[in-house]
Design a protein around this motif. Structure first.
Motif, mmCIF file in Angstrom:
data_model
loop_
_atom_site.group_PDB
_atom_site.id
_atom_site.type_symbol
_atom_site.label_atom_id
_atom_site.label_comp_id
_atom_site.label_asym_id
_atom_site.label_seq_id
_atom_site.Cartn_x
_atom_site.Cartn_y
_atom_site.Cartn_z
ATOM 1 N N UNK A 132 32.266 -24.853 11.235
ATOM 2 C CA UNK A 132 31.596 -25.206 10.097
ATOM 3 C C UNK A 132 31.232 -23.803 9.122
ATOM 4 N N UNK A 133 31.106 -23.491 7.566
ATOM 5 C CA UNK A 133 29.770 -22.828 7.266
ATOM 6 C C UNK A 133 29.886 -22.443 6.279
ATOM 7 N N UNK A 134 29.002 -21.856 6.112
ATOM 8 C CA UNK A 134 28.533 -21.849 4.052
ATOM 9 C C UNK A 134 27.898 -20.274 3.822
ATOM 10 N N UNK A 135 28.993 -20.318 2.298
ATOM 11 C CA UNK A 135 28.646 -18.443 1.712
ATOM 12 C C UNK A 135 28.108 -18.758 0.774
ATOM 13 N N UNK A 136 27.599 -18.021 0.052
ATOM 14 C CA UNK A 136 27.590 -17.395 -1.164
ATOM 15 C C UNK A 136 28.242 -16.615 -1.822
ATOM 16 N N UNK A 194 27.729 -18.376 -6.406
ATOM 17 C CA UNK A 194 28.061 -19.563 -6.098
ATOM 18 C C UNK A 194 28.034 -19.918 -4.721
ATOM 19 N N UNK A 195 27.593 -20.961 -4.789
ATOM 20 C CA UNK A 195 27.419 -21.704 -2.922
ATOM 21 C C UNK A 195 28.891 -22.047 -2.562
ATOM 22 N N UNK A 196 29.360 -21.337 -1.594
ATOM 23 C CA UNK A 196 31.235 -21.972 -0.900
ATOM 24 C C UNK A 196 31.103 -22.840 0.406
ATOM 25 N N UNK A 197 31.613 -23.537 0.273
ATOM 26 C CA UNK A 197 31.927 -24.206 2.111
ATOM 27 C C UNK A 197 33.102 -23.955 2.359
ATOM 28 N N UNK A 198 33.041 -23.540 3.575
ATOM 29 C CA UNK A 198 34.016 -22.767 4.811
ATOM 30 C C UNK A 198 34.864 -23.886 4.665
ATOM 31 N N UNK A 199 36.629 -24.139 4.320
ATOM 32 C CA UNK A 199 37.833 -25.000 5.184
ATOM 33 C C UNK A 199 37.243 -25.653 6.555
ATOM 34 N N UNK A 200 36.496 -26.570 7.401
ATOM 35 C CA UNK A 200 36.338 -27.168 8.620
ATOM 36 C C UNK A 200 37.616 -26.173 10.002
ATOM 37 N N UNK A 201 37.290 -26.025 10.340
ATOM 38 C CA UNK A 201 38.466 -25.302 11.193
ATOM 39 C C UNK A 201 38.527 -25.757 13.028
ATOM 40 N N UNK A 202 39.012 -25.342 13.900
ATOM 41 C CA UNK A 202 38.880 -26.027 15.371
ATOM 42 C C UNK A 202 39.286 -27.366 15.042
ATOM 43 N N UNK A 238 27.672 -12.976 1.454
ATOM 44 C CA UNK A 238 26.950 -13.278 2.558
ATOM 45 C C UNK A 238 27.227 -15.106 3.235
ATOM 46 N N UNK A 239 27.581 -15.165 4.551
ATOM 47 C CA UNK A 239 27.544 -16.835 4.533
ATOM 48 C C UNK A 239 26.856 -16.642 5.819
ATOM 49 N N UNK A 240 27.040 -17.648 6.507
ATOM 50 C CA UNK A 240 26.368 -18.505 7.764
ATOM 51 C C UNK A 240 27.452 -19.167 8.716
ATOM 52 N N UNK A 272 21.601 -27.639 3.898
ATOM 53 C CA UNK A 272 20.382 -27.575 2.890
ATOM 54 C C UNK A 272 19.884 -26.234 3.785
ATOM 55 N N UNK A 273 19.632 -26.276 4.696
ATOM 56 C CA UNK A 273 18.425 -25.128 5.260
ATOM 57 C C UNK A 273 19.135 -23.182 5.479
ATOM 58 N N UNK A 274 20.726 -23.866 5.388
ATOM 59 C CA UNK A 274 21.300 -22.837 5.636
ATOM 60 C C UNK A 274 21.546 -22.024 3.773
ATOM 61 N N UNK A 275 22.022 -23.164 2.480
ATOM 62 C CA UNK A 275 21.517 -23.036 1.966
ATOM 63 C C UNK A 275 20.647 -22.455 0.734
#
Length: 318
Positions: free
Chosen positions: A289-293, A276-284, A94-96, A112-115
């Protein structure tokens, strides 16, 4: 983009709204309950490049029981059978997503909040997946008398009749005896485990109050959600799995809901990639941006044959 935005108050704008408390507060979350009872199978070898199916061997008892011999008789010959259990390894995630503007303007830490929110989401996802395998047990038990503890055990994942009894002490005694006579190995020491929602345990807890008033507990609560012990059974409350429809239960005893009694070797968990928590590669240009588990694994009930089943579901017919 769908996600957290600065321009919408409820999706991010509130992260800078003076005067704003410095304390981060989150919706209440239960601890993982069902997953803690899953055995990790071959976690060290079920990694990447191992395929999407995992197997384990199940060995039967010897086919012919040994016995006494007449002096001139030969030693009997027997054998045993091997069957395989299986589970499918699959992806969970899932991701935000969030905007760079939100991160740059927010007073509170967006990452921190999203994580934290995603970690809570992951815990519930794992419990739902593990509980689905508990549901697959072939042994279902229906209470037919709240006073004598009478009940009916079926071995084909169905109920023969509607449940007319809330879960109480006499029912626990009967189920415990059934598990012992089926040679289900205890989960910890000499104790079995029962897991259910708090309201399902209410009649039982009322029964136990008089007992606990005069008896020292004599044990340490070491399992998430553990609330007590009686009749060689430890009781664990869970709220990750919603209650079944009340139409499944007798109208006079709606305090009941499904409960699972079990011993060792219930559900297997195969892990290819631990959560694990994963960070999206920033685009635009860094604006999106984004964070996912993420988790790559699966759950599977270990014993599907009724004779060897380790789980009894307290249930009711529709």
């Amino acid at each position: 983009m769908a996600g957290q935005l600065w321009s919408t108050s409820s999706l991010g704008g509130y992260l800078f709204s003076p005067p704003l408390s410095k304390v981060l507060r989150f919706a209440v979350q239960p601890l993982v309950k069902f997953r803690q009872f899953a055995d990790i199978k071959d976690a060290a070898t079920q990694g990447k490049q191992k395929g999407d199916t995992m197997h384990w061997n199940v060995f039967s008892d010897i086919s012919t029981q040994g016995t006494t011999l007449v002096e001139t008789a030969t030693v009997p010959v027997s054998n045993f059978t091997i069957t395989q259990g299986t589970m499918t390894i699959t992806e969970f995630a899932n991701s935000v997503p969030y905007t760079g503007k939100l991160d740059d303007l927010s007073e509170q830490p967006v990452k921190e909040i999203i994580s934290k929110v995603l970690k809570n989401d992951a815990k519930k996802a794992f419990d739902i997946a593990a509980e689905a395998q508990f549901e697959a047990t072939p042994l279902w038990y229906v209470g037919t008398s709240s006073t004598t503890g009478a009940g009916v055990l079926t071995t084909n994942s169905t109920c023969a009749t509607g449940n007319t009894s809330a879960l109480n002490l006499v029912q626990v005694k009967n189920i415990n005896d059934t598990m012992k006579e089926r040679n289900i190995p205890p989960y910890i020491g000499d104790d079995y485990i029962c897991i259910a929602r708090p309201t399902t345990f209410r009649p039982l807890k009322n029964d136990l109050e008089a007992i606990f008033r005069y008896v020292e507990p004599g044990f340490q609560m070491i399992i998430n959600g553990e609330i007590g012990r009686c009749e060689n059974t430890r009781f664990v409350e869970q709220t990750n799995i919603a209650a079944e429809a009340t139409t499944l239960w007798d109208a006079s005893s709606n305090l009941s809901d499904r409960a699972f009694f079990f011993g060792q070797d219930t559900v297997a968990e195969g892990i290819a990639v631990p959560e694990e928590m994963r960070g999206a590669i920033p685009s635009d240009f860094g604006r999106s941006r984004g964070i996912a588990w993420y988790y790559l694994g699966g759950f599977g009930i270990t014993q599907t044959v009724a004779k060897n089943a380790r789980i009894i579901k307290w249930s009711s017919s529709t």
